[in-house]
Design a protein around this motif. Structure first.
Motif, PDB file in Angstrom:
ATOM      1  N   GLU A 154       0.841  -1.215   0.000  1.00 19.70           N
ATOM      2  CA  GLU A 154       0.000   0.000   0.000  1.00 19.70           C
ATOM      3  C   GLU A 154       0.867   1.253   0.000  1.00 19.70           C
ATOM      4  N   GLY A 155       2.119   1.134   0.469  1.00 18.50           N
ATOM      5  CA  GLY A 155       3.016   2.296   0.451  1.00 18.50           C
ATOM      6  C   GLY A 155       3.398   2.687  -0.973  1.00 18.50           C
ATOM      7  N   GLU A 181      -1.262  -5.097  -1.517  1.00 15.00           N
ATOM      8  CA  GLU A 181      -1.307  -5.755  -0.206  1.00 15.00           C
ATOM      9  C   GLU A 181      -1.212  -4.670   0.853  1.00 15.00           C
ATOM     10  N   ASN A 183      -0.858  -3.916   4.235  1.00 19.46           N
ATOM     11  CA  ASN A 183      -0.499  -4.462   5.564  1.00 19.46           C
ATOM     12  C   ASN A 183      -0.419  -3.332   6.576  1.00 19.46           C
ATOM     13  N   TYR A 185       1.315  -0.696   6.823  1.00 18.33           N
ATOM     14  CA  TYR A 185       2.566   0.021   7.092  1.00 18.33           C
ATOM     15  C   TYR A 185       3.494   0.024   5.873  1.00 18.33           C
ATOM     16  N   GLY A 186       4.135   1.170   5.670  1.00 17.19           N
ATOM     17  CA  GLY A 186       5.272   1.257   4.769  1.00 17.19           C
ATOM     18  C   GLY A 186       6.464   1.505   5.696  1.00 17.19           C
TER      19      GLY A 186
HETATM   20 MG   LIG Z   1       2.805  -1.945   3.440  1.00 18.55          MG
END
Ligand SMILES: [Mg+2]
Ligand SMILES: Cc1ncc(C[n+]2csc(CCOP(=O)(O)OP(=O)(O)O)c2C)c(N)n1
Length: 328
Positions: A154-155, A181, A183, A185-186
């Motif tokens: 997603e980052g 995906e 999750n 966090y980046g």
């Molecule tokens: Mg991520």
């Protein structure tokens, strides 16, 4: 829509294999690095990004793919590689930097290339997107029904490459599926701190293409969302964005102190581990018996152990070959 029994079993076995692979790798990675955690020491030097927890994203879509379909993956690639059928022995040898590795040991864990199953990955965030557009364009120009799937975090959605790639893929109706995906966090930056929309699937509107949100970290939901996206790509109608809300159980990289995450958040997600949930589902629905499941798990473990033995017993590349196969 029911999922064929063989696909359900394959998804479970593949998730199990991927998890066991990474658990084995996690142990192996620490060899020679402790007590001070020296990233450069041991038989597997360098950073290591594990995907434990994110397996549903990989198996739900790869269950639909054939050898000739193309997969591009980022810096967290093991679950995708395993689901696409990358040679496990040569992948492990690559991670160990051995001569028998997919890239003769010169790429390491973020640079796994297996042309036999059209798999590639790379460590530059967002860079897989234009590469995947190129692959999808080549399928279209060759009049093949090959589908390209690109996995990103997603980052990576916040990189310029995302916009340029999606714009072109939508305009040219390329056979592409973009799997995000999420999750959350980046590295240490939460999605809420980096992104103004609740779901990246909403961004599909900007390109006039479908965007699907898979809310649960569930391989079966992912399977259904992927089926439609792949059929649309094969019909020549263009790309789809699928975002799956998933979770990584380990730090961004092995050795990450993980101080940015609330331990309760991690615990809650661990309680929803998709692997035991899938196993319970197979048993409850009569898809497989305890004995069959134990057999599948045993086979998966054996393949993993063979791969690690293969890697450990392979030779290091000779020093004088260091400048071969590279730009110099
Ligand atoms: Mg991520
Ligand atoms: C162009 C570029 N910028 C920065 C980095 C450093 N970096 C590696 S992974 C990462 C975060 C990626 O986050 P996300 O896309 O959500 O994937 P995840 O790690 O969560 O799987 C960053 C910033 C990089 N590899 N490439």
């Amino acid at each position: 829509m029911t999922v064929p029994v063989e696909q359900l079993k394959w998804m479970y076995k593949t998730m199990y294999k991927s998890r066991h692979y990474e658990e084995t790798l996690y142990q192996a990675y620490f060899e020679g690095k402790l007590p001070g955690f020296d990233l450069a020491a041991g038989p597997i030097p360098g950073e290591m990004h594990l995907s434990a927890g994110q397996e549903p994203a990989a198996v739900g879509i790869c269950a639909h793919l054939r050898e000739e379909d193309i997969v591009n993956s980022p810096h967290r690639p093991h679950h995708h590689a395993i689901a696409k059928g990358v040679d496990l022995n040569r992948m492990t040898a690559e991670i160990y930097g051995k001569i028998t590795g997919l890239g003769k040991g010169k790429g390491g864990h973020m640079h796994l290339f297996d042309p036999a199953v059209k798999f590639s990955c790379g460590g530059i965030v967002g860079a897989g997107l234009p590469q995947a557009v190129g692959a999808a364009l080549s399928s279209k120009m060759k009049k093949k029904d090959w589908v390209t799937v690109v996995f990103i975090g997603e980052g990576a959605v916040n990189s310029g490459a995302f916009h340029e790639s999606l714009n072109m893929a939508a305009l040219w109706k390329l056979p592409l599926v973009v799997v995000i995906e999420d999750n959350n966090y980046g590295i240490s930056v939460s999605k809420a701190a980096s992104t103004s929309v609740a779901s990246n699937a909403e961004r599909a509107v900007a390109y006039g293409i479908p965007g699907v949100l898979v809310k649960d970290n569930d391989p079966i939901e992912m399977y259904h969302a992927s089926q439609e996206a792949i059929e649309r790509a094969k019909r020549g109608e263009g790309p789809t964005i699928i975002e799956i809300e998933t979770y990584r159980y380990l730090g961004h990289f092995v050795g990450d102190t993980d101080e940015y995450r609330d331990p309760n958040e991690l615990q809650k997600n661990r309680e929803k581990d998709p692997i035991p949930l899938m196993k319970a589902h197979l048993l409850q629905e009569g898809v497989a018996s305890e004995v069959e499941i134990a057999e599948m798990e045993g086979e998966a473990r054996q393949l993993v152990h063979q791969a690690f033995d293969f890697a450990r017993n392979s030779a290091d590349p000779a020093l004088e070959t260091a400048l071969e196969d590279v730009f110099n």
